[in-house]
Each structure stands twice: as structure tokens, then as C-alpha cells.
Design an enzyme around this catalytic site. Structure first.
Site, PDB file in Angstrom:
ATOM      1  N   CYS A  88       0.866  -1.080   0.140  1.00 48.76           N
ATOM      2  CA  CYS A  88       0.035   0.005  -0.072  1.00 48.76           C
ATOM      3  C   CYS A  88       0.648   1.544  -0.454  1.00 48.76           C
ATOM      4  O   CYS A  88       1.438   1.341  -0.814  1.00 48.76           O
ATOM      5  CB  CYS A  88      -0.777  -0.893   1.023  1.00 48.76           C
ATOM      6  SG  CYS A  88      -1.966   0.856   0.874  1.00 48.76           S
ATOM      7  N   HIS A 192      -3.484  -4.663   0.282  1.00 46.02           N
ATOM      8  CA  HIS A 192      -3.432  -5.870   0.830  1.00 46.02           C
ATOM      9  C   HIS A 192      -3.529  -7.219   1.685  1.00 46.02           C
ATOM     10  O   HIS A 192      -4.562  -7.783   1.638  1.00 46.02           O
ATOM     11  CB  HIS A 192      -4.130  -5.218   2.605  1.00 46.02           C
ATOM     12  CG  HIS A 192      -3.833  -3.898   2.676  1.00 46.02           C
ATOM     13  ND1 HIS A 192      -3.329  -3.264   3.549  1.00 46.02           N
ATOM     14  CD2 HIS A 192      -4.492  -2.269   2.236  1.00 46.02           C
ATOM     15  CE1 HIS A 192      -3.065  -1.891   3.660  1.00 46.02           C
ATOM     16  NE2 HIS A 192      -3.861  -1.470   2.285  1.00 46.02           N
ATOM     17  N   GLU A 194      -1.951  -9.180   3.178  1.00 48.64           N
ATOM     18  CA  GLU A 194      -2.295  -9.904   4.519  1.00 48.64           C
ATOM     19  C   GLU A 194      -3.787  -9.352   5.307  1.00 48.64           C
ATOM     20  O   GLU A 194      -3.822  -9.960   6.141  1.00 48.64           O
ATOM     21  CB  GLU A 194      -1.510  -8.663   6.045  1.00 48.64           C
ATOM     22  CG  GLU A 194      -1.377  -7.346   5.906  1.00 48.64           C
ATOM     23  CD  GLU A 194      -1.667  -6.178   4.883  1.00 48.64           C
ATOM     24  OE1 GLU A 194      -1.624  -6.913   4.057  1.00 48.64           O
ATOM     25  OE2 GLU A 194      -2.221  -4.857   5.029  1.00 48.64           O
TER      26      GLU A 194
END
Lengths: 211, 250
Positions: A88, A192, A194
Site C-alpha cells: 500500500c 493488502h 495480509e
């Protein structure tokens, strides 16, 4: 055998809990260990670097500078060519300039500018799951794993004017823009991983094992 | 193409998922961690959890539940209920929340939204709005719909956008809990007036309600009962939407 060290930078910009969880899961029973980078000297012996970032371009850069991490990071990924994964805003600061409120210099590693989505009436931030289209695969981002898969995005600014050779994947949100960029040892993702369930984990895993 | 988000919502009291009709007749349904894990594994796009008692003495238990859920899911987690100051936001983010939903405190102290979005970024600040019809106007209510305010829905939504909210979670108190479908009129209106994403909430009982929610231009569709009671699985909802040519992540 000496374990390779994955350095995760804690910039105080957003929490690193989920990315830490993904890295730990990825290195279970493998010759790697995780080190959280909070000060300049934490860069010693680090082999690969991951920088997650949230919020504003200037906030992340200022936070890295305030903690005296900025120059060390720049040196590690340019002079020492350590593999780097920016997530990001961690990707966006690779740009030449960011244009959030005012024009601010980035690391200038990937030529281009971070600018706001400009289409009228467009819902901003670009928030939610969107697909990526692989344009040029490499050892970390493989077309067979990732092409047309959905990832979780949250951002209002995008990377504009990136050279074609540095664009690994694009995503469409009013325009087609680079959602993955790669240049030698440097990798960046706008979404993202994650937060992107199993397919996101695959990206973190590939970066750790294959970059 | 951006997909519509399907968001199961866990209302939590004392580390248990509960469901009530219009915040009354509350029933206990089970362990929130198990629910969250099941939803994340079966394709939910995000999870929302709310501390609906939000009492001071139970706060520690709730924080532990947030931590436990953040550990087992790998999709975004929105947390709300009882957030009244900046410090509450920091605590929840540190416990593993990705976005914080603020409702009553935003009405009582709108500057909290400004400060929170400057400190943590708009992307993690969700303003929850409980709308209701009153004297032919749509107004904002607080305290779970029990208290009316002098704010009209659209003005309030625009103000919160201007103050830095990154998203709105809009629940219609006129349709919530009765499973007759989203408040299409309210959601369409609000989506026309703001440019930040809107999560539609309140009223899902049938599969077609998800299509109706999508047609209001909302970017997320939130539901609770239909998922918790296993009336529909996340997969079933998504397959149904896909068959109806609505973009979903499968």
C-alpha cells in the site's frame, strides 16, 4: 545453517499485527526468522525487508525519517539490493513524488507519481475486493497463481506514469492502474495481501521464499 | 472489477454472539471466534463485530474477543460499539481491528471523527448511522435507535464525509431485525449524496434482498441472522448473486 532474517518495518503507521502473523506462518519450519525493525540498528543482518503502510504518503515518509529509518531503508534496498516488499503506502513511497495535499519527494526508485483518482462521482476510497491482471510475471508474482484473482484494496491515490517494464499487474477502478510493480529486487503491491485471505498469503510466502 | 462485499455482523455480549429483534428479545447464539473463523474461511469479504452492551466493566472481555478473532481471520475486521474517545480507537486498532465504527460518539462529539481520521487515516474510520423516519423526514437516532436526534440523515452523512469518515455503515431502524429487506429508499438516497463507500445494514431475510441491496449502489451488504442461523451460507449468497450477474469474489 544460518537463518535468513526477514525485517518487518514498524513505522507506527497502521498496525503490523496481520502482516506479522502472515510472515510467521510462512516461515514455520523454514530457515528464516522475523525481526521487527524499529530503529536504525535493527537493519543489521537483515536479508529481506517488508514495509506495510497505511494512510498518507507524507505521514509514512515523515514517520520513517523521524525514526531515522528512511536513509537506512533507502541504502538497504538500493546500494545493498536487499529484496523489498512495499505494501500500500509502502509501495507508493517508491515513487518520484506524492501529490497528497502538497507535492512531496518519494524515494524515486520507481519513476512515477502518486495521484488521486480523479473521476467525478467515483466512490473514494477504492475499498473492497478487486481483481488484478498480470502483465509481466516474475519469480515472486506468477501468472498461474495470481491472474484475475481478487485482493483487498483500500486507497484513494494510485501510482501514475509508471514505465511499462515496471508494471507487473494492473487493476481497473475507473481507469487501469498499476496494482503490482516490480523492478529488480524491489516489489510493491497496492492492495493488502495480509488482508486478502489465502491468495494474499501466497504473495507474502512467495516474496519470502523466492525473491 | 470491484466486487460487492458480503459482510456478516457479530453482535456481542459477554463474549457471545447474540441476536435480538430491534435490540430487544436478545438470544445467545454462540462463540464469536468460531463464527468469525467459519465466515472468513467460507468467503466472507469482511467481518464486522459490535460490542452491543459497551459497558465499561465488560470492555476487557470484549478486547480479548477482538484479539482472538483478529488472530483467526485473514480478511478485514471492523469493530464498533462503545467507542467514545481517540484512545478507544487506538486500543481497538492495537487489538487487531482494521476499521473502527463510531456511532453515538460521533453525534455527541463530531470533532472526534476529524481527529480520528487525521490521526489514523480515513481508511479506518467508519461512521455508523442509525436512520429512522420521523414526521416524514429521515433522521439520525442514537443509542441503538432508542434516542432521536435533531439531525437529518443526509446532512449528517455529508457532514461525516466532510469530517473525514472513510465509510458509512447505514442501518435503517425501520427495517432492522425484521427480515423484510433493506431500506432501499434510505440507502439509495444516501448513496446519491455521498462519495464514500456505504455499507447497507438492516433487514436481510431472503436471498433477493442482497440483490436489492446491491441495486442501491451500496458497496457492502451486511447481514447477521441469516448467516448465524445457517439459513444461508456465505457461499450460497455469493453463488446466487453471481447467477444474477452481480460481481462477487468467489
Amino acid at each position: 545453517m544460518k537463518k535468513k532474517v526477514i525485517g518487518l518495518i514498524d513505522s507506527d503507521s497502521g498496525n503490523i499485527g496481520s502482516i506479522k502473523k502472515a510472515i510467521l506462518k510462512s516461515i514455520v519450519r523454514k530457515p528464516y526468522k522475523l525481526k521487527i525493525i524499529r530503529t536504525k540498528k535493527d537493519f543489521i543482518n537483515v536479508d529481506k525487508i517488508i514495509l506495510p503502510g497505511q494512510g498518507a504518503f507524507a505521514t509514512l515518509i515523515n514517520s520513517l525519517k523521524k525514526k531515522k529509518l528512511y536513509n537506512e531503508l533507502l541504502k538497504s534496498i538500493t546500494d545493498l539490493s536487499l529484496p523489498y516488499l512495499g505494501i500500500c503506502v509502502g509501495m507508493q513511497i517508491l515513487a518520484s513524488y506524492g501529490h497528497e495535499n502538497k507535492k512531496i519527494r518519494g524515494m524515486n526508485i520507481i519513476k512515477g507519481d502518486i495521484v488521486k483518482f480523479s473521476k467525478k462521482k467515483l466512490t473514494i476510497p477504492h475499498m473492497g475486493w478487486n481483481s488484478i491482471s498480470i502483465k509481466k510475471e516474475n519469480k515472486v508474482f506468477k501468472k498461474k497463481d495470481l491472474h484475475l484473482k481478487d485482493f483487498y484494496f483500500v486507497h484513494s491515490y494510485y501510482f501514475k506514469g509508471v514505465k511499462k517494464e515496471d508494471v507487473t499487474a494492473t487493476t481497473n477502478y475507473s481507469i487501469n492502474y498499476p496494482s503490482i510493480i516490480s523492478k529488480n529486487n524491489i516489489y510493491g503491491v497496492q492492495f493488502h495481501p495480509e488482508k486478502s485471505h489465502k491468495i494474499g498469503f501466497k504473495i507474502i510466502n512467495n516474496f519470502i521464499l523466492k525473491s | 472489477m470491484l466486487k460487492v462485499r458480503i459482510i456478516p455482523c457479530l453482535d456481542i455480549i459477554k463474549n457471545k454472539v447474540v441476536k435480538g429483534v430491534k435490540f430487544k428479545n436478545i438470544k445467545t447464539l454462540g462463540d464469536p471466534v468460531l463464527f468469525a473463523k467459519k465466515y472468513s474461511d467460507s468467503g466472507a469479504d469482511e467481518i464486522c463485530m459490535l460490542d452491543i452492551t459497551a459497558s465499561h466493566e465488560k470492555r476487557k472481555t470484549f478486547l480479548k474477543t477482538v484479539e482472538a478473532i483478529a488472530k483467526v481471520i485473514d480478511i478485514p475486521l471492523t469493530v464498533g460499539g462503545g467507542v467514545s474517545q481517540l484512545n478507544d480507537i487506538t486500543t481497538l486498532l492495537n487489538a487487531g481491528a482494521d476499521k473502527i465504527s463510531i456511532n453515538t460518539a460521533a453525534v455527541l462529539n463530531p470533532n472526534l471523527i476529524k481527529k480520528a481520521s487525521i490521526k489514523h487515516g480515513s481508511q479506518c474510520i467508519v461512521v455508523a448511522i442509525d436512520g429512522k423516519r420521523h414526521n416524514k423526514k429521515m433522521i439520525v437516532t442514537i443509542k441503538g435507535g432508542r434516542e432521536k436526534t435533531d439531525k437529518t440523515l443526509i446532512n449528517w452523512a455529508k457532514k461525516m464525509q466532510a469530517f473525514g469518515a472513510g465509510e458509512l455503515l447505514v442501518t435503517s431502524m425501520d427495517t432492522d431485525g425484521v427480515q423484510k429487506g433493506f431500506d432501499k429508499e434510505m440507502l439509495k438516497l444516501i448513496n446519491k449524496e455521498v462519495t464514500i463507500p456505504v455499507i447497507a445494514s438492516g433487514g436481510v431475510g431472503k436471498l433477493r434482498h442482497f440483490i436489492e441491496g446491491y441495486e442501491t449502489n451500496s458497496s457492502g451488504l451486511l447481514a447477521a441472522s441469516v448467516f448465524h442461523t445457517s439459513k444461508y451460507s456465505i457461499t450460497k449468497v455469493k453463488n446466487y448473486l453471481k447467477r444474477n450477474k452481480i460481481p462477487v469474489r468467489l
